[in-house]
Design an enzyme around this catalytic site. Structure first.
Site, PDB file in Angstrom:
ATOM      1  N   TYR A 132       0.804  -1.211   0.000  1.00 37.63           N
ATOM      2  CA  TYR A 132       0.000   0.000   0.000  1.00 37.63           C
ATOM      3  C   TYR A 132       0.847   1.277   0.000  1.00 37.63           C
ATOM      4  CZ  TYR A 132      -4.305  -2.638   0.979  1.00 37.63           C
ATOM      5  OH  TYR A 132      -5.381  -3.486   0.905  1.00 37.63           O
ATOM      6  N   SER A 133       2.133   1.162   0.235  1.00 35.63           N
ATOM      7  CA  SER A 133       3.000   2.331   0.337  1.00 35.63           C
ATOM      8  C   SER A 133       3.380   2.853  -1.043  1.00 35.63           C
ATOM      9  CB  SER A 133       4.276   1.957   1.113  1.00 35.63           C
ATOM     10  OG  SER A 133       5.317   2.873   0.859  1.00 35.63           O
ATOM     11  N   ALA A 134       3.084   4.129  -1.308  1.00 32.34           N
ATOM     12  CA  ALA A 134       3.458   4.731  -2.594  1.00 32.34           C
ATOM     13  C   ALA A 134       4.972   4.732  -2.805  1.00 32.34           C
ATOM     14  CB  ALA A 134       2.897   6.143  -2.692  1.00 32.34           C
TER      15      ALA A 134
END
Length: 267
Positions: free
Chosen positions: A61-63
């Site tokens: 989920y981390s950009a």
């Protein structure tokens, strides 16, 4: 090993034997000995090719983590992925802190080389593994423009989203419309920066695009209205279509992320 490759190596060995000659007790190596040497050389090459790929500690989920995945996929760099759940404090274990005392993700490990900070990792991947030299060109003025966009993402675009979203997602605060306006201020700047060319810097994909599209796609997942930004919309679609393995590295997680963040951010 291919037959032609082996034959070539044997004949090369024979030519070297003839050219070096022999003195005293020395003797030319036999064809079988040269064949064994050739096979051993090929084995060493195969071992080098099959060395363990770099390890990436990340969260899907981390950009910032996804920007590294995009860069690696684009250059064909295989990674061993180790999901590191910040909610479970897996980044605070003694084992992880021994690797990265700043205990942040993404963290990249290649042999004895350890690197964190996503933009630095993306730059390294381009420098070390992009055979074309186009993702992070060495020409000073062009590279400086790319760096400017990386700093813009870090200090303005991604920061504005983080300032708006993370207090809501992590601390159950109410969405702040003033902070949301800062997100749109940053998007308006990006809209201007994209005017007149296909990608972030010029008409080719560079490392700046990996970082920026990871941020913009995260905003998209959150429900930030992107429709009024024509340049951003067109660039976003180009990135989806022209980045190698975009869906695998970034696109497929966006619907899952949206299910988590949209209800909380209420955009």
């Amino acid at each position: 090993m291919e037959q032609n490759s082996l034959v070539d190596l044997i004949w090369l060995g024979l030519r070297l034997e003839v050219s070096r000659g022999f003195r005293g007790d020395e003797r030319p190596r036999t064809v079988n000995e040269i064949k064994e040497m050739a096979v051993e050389t090929e084995k060493r090459k195969m071992i080098a090719k099959t060395m363990a790929p770099p390890v990436l500690y990340y969260m899907p989920y981390s950009a910032p983590c996804r920007s590294v995945l995009l860069a690696a996929k684009h250059v064909g760099l295989e990674l061993t992925l180790k999901n590191t759940d910040l909610m479970k404090k897996e980044h605070l274990t003694p084992e992880f802190i021994a690797i990265n005392p700043q205990h942040t993700i993404p963290t990249f490990v290649e042999d004895d080389f350890i690197l964190w900070e996503s933009r630095a990792i993306v730059q390294y991947i381009a420098n070390a593994h992009d055979k074309t030299g186009l993702l992070y060109p060495k020409e000073p003025k062009l590279r400086s423009k790319i760096d400017r966009l990386l700093y813009f993402d870090f200090g303005s675009l991604y920061k504005s989203y983080g300032d708006f979203a993370y207090p809501v997602l992590l601390s159950n605060e109410k969405p702040d419309p003033v902070k949301l306006e800062k997100v749109h201020d940053a998007l308006a700047l990006l809209e201007n920066l994209l005017e007149g060319h296909l990608f972030a810097v010029g008409n080719r994909i560079t490392v700046a695009d990996f970082c920026l599209v990871a941020t913009v796609s995260t905003m998209d997942a959150a429900g930030v209205d992107l429709t009024k930004y024509r340049n951003i919309h067109n660039w976003y679609e180009r990135c989806k279509g022209q980045m190698r393995a975009y869906d695998e590295a970034n696109g497929r997680v966006i619907p899952e992320l949206a299910k988590f963040v949209k209800p909380k951010l209420r955009l």
